[in-house]
Design a protein around this motif. Structure first.
Motif, PDB file in Angstrom:
ATOM      1  N   LYS A 100      36.922  -3.083  12.159  1.00 19.71           N
ATOM      2  CA  LYS A 100      36.295  -2.306  13.237  1.00 19.71           C
ATOM      3  C   LYS A 100      35.390  -3.168  14.119  1.00 19.71           C
ATOM      4  N   GLY A 101      35.325  -4.461  13.803  1.00 25.74           N
ATOM      5  CA  GLY A 101      34.553  -5.364  14.656  1.00 25.74           C
ATOM      6  C   GLY A 101      33.118  -5.606  14.239  1.00 25.74           C
ATOM      7  N   LEU A 102      32.722  -5.079  13.070  1.00 23.87           N
ATOM      8  CA  LEU A 102      31.337  -5.313  12.633  1.00 23.87           C
ATOM      9  C   LEU A 102      31.225  -6.714  12.027  1.00 23.87           C
ATOM     10  N   PRO A 103      30.217  -7.497  12.426  1.00 23.45           N
ATOM     11  CA  PRO A 103      30.038  -8.818  11.828  1.00 23.45           C
ATOM     12  C   PRO A 103      29.849  -8.719  10.313  1.00 23.45           C
ATOM     13  N   VAL A 104      30.426  -9.685   9.585  1.00 22.54           N
ATOM     14  CA  VAL A 104      30.300  -9.743   8.126  1.00 22.54           C
ATOM     15  C   VAL A 104      29.337 -10.876   7.787  1.00 22.54           C
ATOM     16  N   ILE A 105      28.188 -10.530   7.242  1.00 20.00           N
ATOM     17  CA  ILE A 105      27.193 -11.538   6.871  1.00 20.00           C
ATOM     18  C   ILE A 105      27.200 -11.690   5.355  1.00 20.00           C
ATOM     19  N   ALA A 106      27.435 -12.916   4.908  1.00 23.94           N
ATOM     20  CA  ALA A 106      27.483 -13.196   3.465  1.00 23.94           C
ATOM     21  C   ALA A 106      26.143 -13.785   3.038  1.00 23.94           C
ATOM     22  N   ILE A 107      25.667 -13.370   1.869  1.00 24.67           N
ATOM     23  CA  ILE A 107      24.389 -13.876   1.355  1.00 24.67           C
ATOM     24  C   ILE A 107      24.577 -14.276  -0.110  1.00 24.67           C
ATOM     25  N   GLY A 108      24.249 -15.524  -0.410  1.00 22.89           N
ATOM     26  CA  GLY A 108      24.344 -15.998  -1.795  1.00 22.89           C
ATOM     27  C   GLY A 108      23.026 -15.749  -2.509  1.00 22.89           C
ATOM     28  N   VAL A 109      22.834 -14.515  -2.938  1.00 23.05           N
ATOM     29  CA  VAL A 109      21.534 -14.130  -3.527  1.00 23.05           C
ATOM     30  C   VAL A 109      21.269 -14.917  -4.807  1.00 23.05           C
ATOM     31  N   GLY A 110      22.264 -14.965  -5.681  1.00 19.42           N
ATOM     32  CA  GLY A 110      22.059 -15.566  -7.000  1.00 19.42           C
ATOM     33  C   GLY A 110      21.785 -17.057  -6.972  1.00 19.42           C
ATOM     34  N   LEU A 111      22.382 -17.766  -6.000  1.00 20.74           N
ATOM     35  CA  LEU A 111      22.253 -19.231  -5.982  1.00 20.74           C
ATOM     36  C   LEU A 111      21.239 -19.734  -4.947  1.00 20.74           C
ATOM     37  N   SER A 112      20.599 -18.829  -4.215  1.00 23.30           N
ATOM     38  CA  SER A 112      19.539 -19.255  -3.283  1.00 23.30           C
ATOM     39  C   SER A 112      18.301 -19.610  -4.101  1.00 23.30           C
ATOM     40  N   THR A 113      17.709 -20.763  -3.780  1.00 22.07           N
ATOM     41  CA  THR A 113      16.555 -21.208  -4.580  1.00 22.07           C
ATOM     42  C   THR A 113      15.231 -21.146  -3.813  1.00 22.07           C
ATOM     43  N   PHE A 114      15.290 -21.144  -2.485  1.00 22.52           N
ATOM     44  CA  PHE A 114      14.074 -21.074  -1.643  1.00 22.52           C
ATOM     45  C   PHE A 114      13.012 -22.079  -2.069  1.00 22.52           C
ATOM     46  N   ASP A 115      13.456 -23.291  -2.455  1.00 19.23           N
ATOM     47  CA  ASP A 115      12.474 -24.233  -2.998  1.00 19.23           C
ATOM     48  C   ASP A 115      12.408 -25.552  -2.222  1.00 19.23           C
ATOM     49  N   LYS A 116      12.936 -25.550  -0.999  1.00 21.50           N
ATOM     50  CA  LYS A 116      12.987 -26.813  -0.246  1.00 21.50           C
ATOM     51  C   LYS A 116      12.018 -26.850   0.938  1.00 21.50           C
ATOM     52  N   ALA A 117      11.288 -25.759   1.161  1.00 27.00           N
ATOM     53  CA  ALA A 117      10.366 -25.713   2.313  1.00 27.00           C
ATOM     54  C   ALA A 117       9.331 -24.635   2.048  1.00 27.00           C
ATOM     55  N   SER A 118       8.351 -24.556   2.944  1.00 28.93           N
ATOM     56  CA  SER A 118       7.319 -23.525   2.774  1.00 28.93           C
ATOM     57  C   SER A 118       7.883 -22.155   3.136  1.00 28.93           C
ATOM     58  N   VAL A 119       7.223 -21.123   2.652  1.00 27.94           N
ATOM     59  CA  VAL A 119       7.619 -19.734   2.945  1.00 27.94           C
ATOM     60  C   VAL A 119       7.779 -19.537   4.451  1.00 27.94           C
ATOM     61  N   HIS A 120       6.870 -20.149   5.233  1.00 24.73           N
ATOM     62  CA  HIS A 120       6.886 -19.915   6.686  1.00 24.73           C
ATOM     63  C   HIS A 120       8.202 -20.372   7.323  1.00 24.73           C
ATOM     64  N   TYR A 121       8.757 -21.486   6.821  1.00 25.23           N
ATOM     65  CA  TYR A 121      10.031 -21.950   7.376  1.00 25.23           C
ATOM     66  C   TYR A 121      11.163 -20.973   7.042  1.00 25.23           C
ATOM     67  N   TYR A 122      11.159 -20.451   5.814  1.00 22.84           N
ATOM     68  CA  TYR A 122      12.219 -19.495   5.444  1.00 22.84           C
ATOM     69  C   TYR A 122      12.113 -18.214   6.275  1.00 22.84           C
ATOM     70  N   VAL A 123      10.879 -17.769   6.496  1.00 24.54           N
ATOM     71  CA  VAL A 123      10.670 -16.551   7.298  1.00 24.54           C
ATOM     72  C   VAL A 123      11.104 -16.810   8.745  1.00 24.54           C
ATOM     73  N   GLN A 124      10.713 -17.960   9.297  1.00 28.01           N
ATOM     74  CA  GLN A 124      11.107 -18.319  10.668  1.00 28.01           C
ATOM     75  C   GLN A 124      12.630 -18.334  10.798  1.00 28.01           C
ATOM     76  N   SER A 125      13.287 -19.004   9.837  1.00 32.47           N
ATOM     77  CA  SER A 125      14.744 -19.114   9.878  1.00 32.47           C
ATOM     78  C   SER A 125      15.407 -17.743   9.772  1.00 32.47           C
ATOM     79  N   HIS A 126      14.865 -16.886   8.913  1.00 26.90           N
ATOM     80  CA  HIS A 126      15.427 -15.543   8.752  1.00 26.90           C
ATOM     81  C   HIS A 126      15.319 -14.741  10.055  1.00 26.90           C
ATOM     82  N   ILE A 127      14.153 -14.814  10.706  1.00 29.05           N
ATOM     83  CA  ILE A 127      13.970 -14.068  11.958  1.00 29.05           C
ATOM     84  C   ILE A 127      14.889 -14.637  13.043  1.00 29.05           C
TER      85      ILE A 127
END
Length: 335
Positions: A100-127
C-alpha cells in the motif's frame, strides 16, 4: 468520520488560528501541507479531547522551537566515523515499502547496544530520522502512490535480546517519549519478530498496561514472521535479516550493502548526504558548531514510566539468577 469528530477538528482549527506567529511557522514545517491530518493525529493521541490535543500540539511546537528541530536536518553528526559508530549501535533503517506504499522501517532492538556515543547523539540521530521520514520519505511516497501517506510500519527484530538490554531501557524510554509527545500516530503497526522467551514473559506483564489504542498496533509474530510480512509487502521490501546469506558483508550490485542498518546502505547514504547538503546551505548563513545537539528530553508520562519500571522488575526477576543484579547498581529508570 463522525459528526462529533468533524466538530472536534473544527474547534481545534479555530484554536490553532489563534497561536503566535513563531508557532504557526513551525507548525507549517511540521504539517508539510496537511494541517488537518496533523490535527487528527493529535486528537487521536488524546482520545479526541480537543483541549488536551491542543495543549499537546502547542507543547510540541514549543519543543520544536526551543530545540531548533526545524533545523536539525542541517546539523550533521561529525566526524563520519562517529556517525558510523552510532549506526552500528542503534540499528534502524528503511528496507522498502508495503504493497500500500507505507514505508517499512526495520529496527534491530535486540542487537542495538547504544554504547558508542553519548545519549544526546542517539537522541539527535533519532529525531533526524523522524524528520527525514516526515519531510522526505512521506512526501515522496505520497507523490509516488497518488494519495497522502503519513504513517509507516515498523518491524522490530528481537534477535539477541539479553538481560543487559536493561541498561538501554532509560534511553529507549526517552526515545519513545519523544515519539509519543511530538510524533504521535506515525506508526500504523509494530510487528515484533524473533522474540525470545524473555520478551514473551515481559510482554505478558506489559501488555495490560498499554492503552488499548497502542495495544491494537502491536503484533507479536510467531518466529521470524516472514510469511505474515509477505502478505503485506514484497520479498524485496523485507528487512535484510529475513534474507538468506545476508549480513553486514552481503553486497548488492554496485558495492552498496543490503543491510539496511549499515551506513553503507543506500537509505543511510541518502540521509547522510541530505544532512550534509542542508548543513552547507545553513553554513553559508552561519558557521556550524561541532558537538551533539542537546535536545531537551521531555518528561515521560506516567504510563511510560510505569511500563519502564515493570520491564525493569521483570528483567530483574530473570537476571537475579545469573548475577545481573550487580550490573543494575545505580541504574535508575527515570519516572
Amino acid at each position: 468520520m463522525g459528526v462529533a469528530n468533524q466538530e472536534a477538528i473544527k474547534q481545534f482549527q479555530s484554536l490553532m488560528d489563534q497561536i503566535d506567529e513563531p508557532l504557526k511557522n513551525t507548525f507549517q514545517n511540521m504539517h508539510q501541507g496537511y494541517p488537518n491530518e496533523t490535527l487528527v493525529r493529535f486528537l487521536k493521541a488524546r482520545e479526541w479531547n480537543v483541549a488536551k490535543a491542543h495543549k499537546m500540539l502547542v507543547d510540541c511546537l514549543q519543543w520544536r522551537i526551543q530545540n531548533e528541530v526545524d533545523n536539525i536536518l542541517a546539523k550533521p553528526i561529525i566526524p563520519a566515523d562517529l556517525y558510523r559508530a552510532i549506526r552500528d549501535s542503534h540499528l534502524v533503517g528503511l528496507s522498502g515499502c508495503t504493497k500500500k506504499g507505507l514505508p517499512v522501517i526495520a529496527i534491530g532492538v535486540g542487537l542495538s547496544t547504544f554504547d558508542k556515543a553519548s545519549v544526546h547523539y542517539y537522541v539527535q540521530s533519532h529525531i533526524q530520522m523522524n524528520e527525514y521520514r516526515d519531510r522526505v520519505i512521506f512526501p515522496a511516497a505520497t507523490k509516488k502512490y497518488g494519495r497522502h501517506i503519513s504513517t509507516c510500519i515498523k518491524v522490530l527484530d528481537m534477535t539477541g535480546l539479553k538481560f543487559s538490554a536493561l541498561n538501554q531501557i532509560k534511553l529507549l524510554t526517552v526515545i519513545s517519549t519523544i515519539d509519543d509527545l511530538n510524533y504521535p500516530e506515525k506508526t500504523e503497526t509494530y510487528y515484533i519478530v524473533n522474540a525470545p522467551y524473555i520478551f514473551s514473559a515481559c510482554w505478558k506483564v506489559v501488555k495490560p498496561l498499554l492503552q488499548e489504542r497502542t495495544r491494537r498496533k502491536i503484533q507479536v509474530l510467531q518466529g521470524c514472521g516472514r510469511d505474515e510480512l509477505l502478505k503485506i509487502m514484497d520479498h524485496t521490501s523485507l528487512p535484510h535479516f529475513f534474507r538468506k546469506g545476508s549480513g553486514s558483508s552481503h553486497c548488492i550490485g554496485n558495492g552498496t550493502t543490503d543491510n539496511c542498518f549499515s551506513l553503507d546502505h543506500d537509505f543511510h547514504q541518502q540521509v547522510y548526504n541530505y544532512i550534509q547538503q542542508q548543513a552547507a546551505l545553513l553554513e553559508s548563513v552561519s558557521p556550524i558548531k561541532q558537538g551533539s545537539v542537546h535536545v531537551d528530553i521531555p518528561e515521560s508520562d506516567s504510563e511510560d514510566a510505569k511500563i519502564a519500571k515493570t520491564i525493569e522488575s521483570e528483567f530483574q526477576k530473570f537476571g537475579g539468577l545469573n548475577g545481573l543484579s550487580n550490573s543494575l547498581n545505580g541504574l535508575k529508570v527515570e519516572s
